[in-house]
Design an enzyme around this catalytic site. Sequence first.
Site, PDB file in Angstrom:
ATOM      1  NE  ARG A  88      40.332  31.487  30.559  1.00  0.00           N
ATOM      2  CZ  ARG A  88      40.630  31.162  31.813  1.00  0.00           C
ATOM      3  NH1 ARG A  88      39.691  30.633  32.573  1.00  0.00           N
ATOM      4  NH2 ARG A  88      41.829  31.351  32.302  1.00  0.00           N
ATOM      5  NE  ARG A 167      38.494  33.298  39.688  1.00  0.00           N
ATOM      6  CZ  ARG A 167      39.607  32.715  40.168  1.00  0.00           C
ATOM      7  NH1 ARG A 167      39.931  32.863  41.432  1.00  0.00           N
ATOM      8  NH2 ARG A 167      40.359  31.999  39.384  1.00  0.00           N
TER       9      ARG A 167
END
Length: 210
Positions: A88, A167
């Site tokens: 990520r 997000r």
Amino acid sequence: MNIILLGAPGAGKGTQAEVICERLNIPTISTGNIIRAALKTGTEMGLKAKSFIEAGALVPDEVVIGIIKERLAEDDCKNGFILDGFPRTIPQAEALDAMGIVIDKVIDIEVTDEAIVRRMSGRRVCEKCGASYHLEYKLPAKEGVCDKCAGALVQRKDDHPDTVKARLEVYHNETEPLKAYYEKQGKLSVVEGQATIEDTTALILKAVEG
């Protein structure tokens, strides 16, 4: 073949990972799933993760990386794997390289923020049976009522536009730099998300097998 799938939340990585998994007969490694599996089986890294989760804290990189390393050492990954949800961040990608794990292809699914907000905020889920609907693409026969069990259809907190936008902001700040990281390595293929899942799948398989 060792593949990483990149893309913003709501870009459809999970669906595409399933298709590649069937086509190439290699497992999909989803970070959330393997952390849950490690907790269940009580591996050393799983127990470390448990202590952070029980304290309400984020599982640190070193533990996530340890769990990934354990999973990739299993027999079913010998012929390749698909990583969905990892890495990520740049430090996670560097840790993956430091493990000596060679990534063959990085597929980035590009979908505009506007399309993702519309796609996710239009989703409705049955409170009773969990069946999924959409205000644009998959309407129930009766508004607000599940076709399968007549349960009430609700919008999950995760699908609220404000939550989706938050997000996406995290994705742009933390994960999107991975595109440049893997482009420098000559491994990045960008696939534009299409109007249908099938059309996107066709482009992804072409990128994987090309």
